[in-house]
Design a protein around this motif. Structure first.
Motif, PDB file in Angstrom:
ATOM      1  N   LYS A  41      86.908  62.077 109.150  1.00  0.00           N
ATOM      2  CA  LYS A  41      85.567  61.737 109.628  1.00  0.00           C
ATOM      3  C   LYS A  41      84.936  62.920 110.353  1.00  0.00           C
ATOM      4  O   LYS A  41      83.746  63.210 110.192  1.00  0.00           O
ATOM      5  CB  LYS A  41      85.622  60.526 110.556  1.00  0.00           C
ATOM      6  N   ARG A  90      81.446  64.807 109.282  1.00  0.00           N
ATOM      7  CA  ARG A  90      80.314  64.963 110.200  1.00  0.00           C
ATOM      8  C   ARG A  90      79.958  66.439 110.375  1.00  0.00           C
ATOM      9  O   ARG A  90      78.785  66.809 110.397  1.00  0.00           O
ATOM     10  CB  ARG A  90      80.659  64.377 111.571  1.00  0.00           C
ATOM     11  N   HIS A 138      77.316  66.925 107.469  1.00  0.00           N
ATOM     12  CA  HIS A 138      76.262  66.389 108.336  1.00  0.00           C
ATOM     13  C   HIS A 138      76.094  64.875 108.165  1.00  0.00           C
ATOM     14  O   HIS A 138      74.984  64.370 108.137  1.00  0.00           O
ATOM     15  CB  HIS A 138      74.921  67.113 108.090  1.00  0.00           C
ATOM     16  N   TYR A 139      77.193  64.175 107.998  1.00  0.00           N
ATOM     17  CA  TYR A 139      77.151  62.712 107.925  1.00  0.00           C
ATOM     18  C   TYR A 139      76.986  62.144 109.323  1.00  0.00           C
ATOM     19  O   TYR A 139      77.438  62.739 110.302  1.00  0.00           O
ATOM     20  CB  TYR A 139      78.436  62.150 107.317  1.00  0.00           C
ATOM     21  N   VAL A 140      76.355  60.987 109.402  1.00  0.00           N
ATOM     22  CA  VAL A 140      76.226  60.284 110.682  1.00  0.00           C
ATOM     23  C   VAL A 140      76.730  58.859 110.479  1.00  0.00           C
ATOM     24  O   VAL A 140      76.691  58.307 109.381  1.00  0.00           O
ATOM     25  CB  VAL A 140      74.765  60.271 111.182  1.00  0.00           C
TER      26      VAL A 140
END
Length: 157
Positions: free
Chosen positions: A102, A106, A110-112
């Motif tokens: 995870k 992120r 650039h995952y949220v």
């Protein structure tokens, strides 16, 4: 008395001196020749043996040295490969952890998470630099193409 007188005469003394000198020269030459011929034979035989040994051992010694260097190179490569395997094992073990995956998603993608708000900040310096690099704006497209062709074979300065 005639014999004593003959013995002390200059001619007799010179003759005796010449005979003695000739005998000495003959003895020294015969000794020197005997010594020289014996030494020359031994030296030639020794030189022949040394040359034979050098010729016989030159190729195997060259092979030995080159094989030792190849072995050292292969050992170095094996150590590098073992270190790389160890790093990959560590990375594999870390990738088994969900929290690590995870964090990577992120950070790099650039995952949220749901409910979070993502912000992207632009660097003003990078934008300014990007604008100055556009030197062909306002010119016809074919001028830019020809300039690119002209600059293609020039060295970078």
């Amino acid at each position: 008395m005639g014999q004593d007188r003959d013995r002390f005469s200059t001619a007799t003394r010179l003759r005796l001196l010449g005979e003695q000198t000739a005998a000495r020269v003959y003895r020294s030459q015969s000794r020197r020749q005997a010594r020289r011929s014996r030494l020359t034979g031994r030296a030639a035989f020794l030189a022949l043996i040394v040359c034979t040994m050098v010729v016989a051992l030159a190729y195997p010694m060259r092979q030995y040295v080159s094989q030792r260097s190849e072995i050292a190179e292969q050992e170095r490569l094996a150590e590098e490969a073992a270190a790389r395997v160890e790093r990959l094992r560590d990375e594999k073990a870390r990738l088994q952890d969900d929290a690590y995956v995870k964090r990577l998603a992120r950070q790099h993608l650039h995952y949220v998470m749901p409910g979070e708000i993502a912000f992207t900040m632009n660097d003003p310096e990078a934008a300014r630099q990007h604008r100055t690099d556009q030197g062909g704006i306002g010119r016809p497209w074919y001028s830019n193409v020809w300039d690119g062709v002209d600059r293609a074979d020039q060295q970078d300065r």
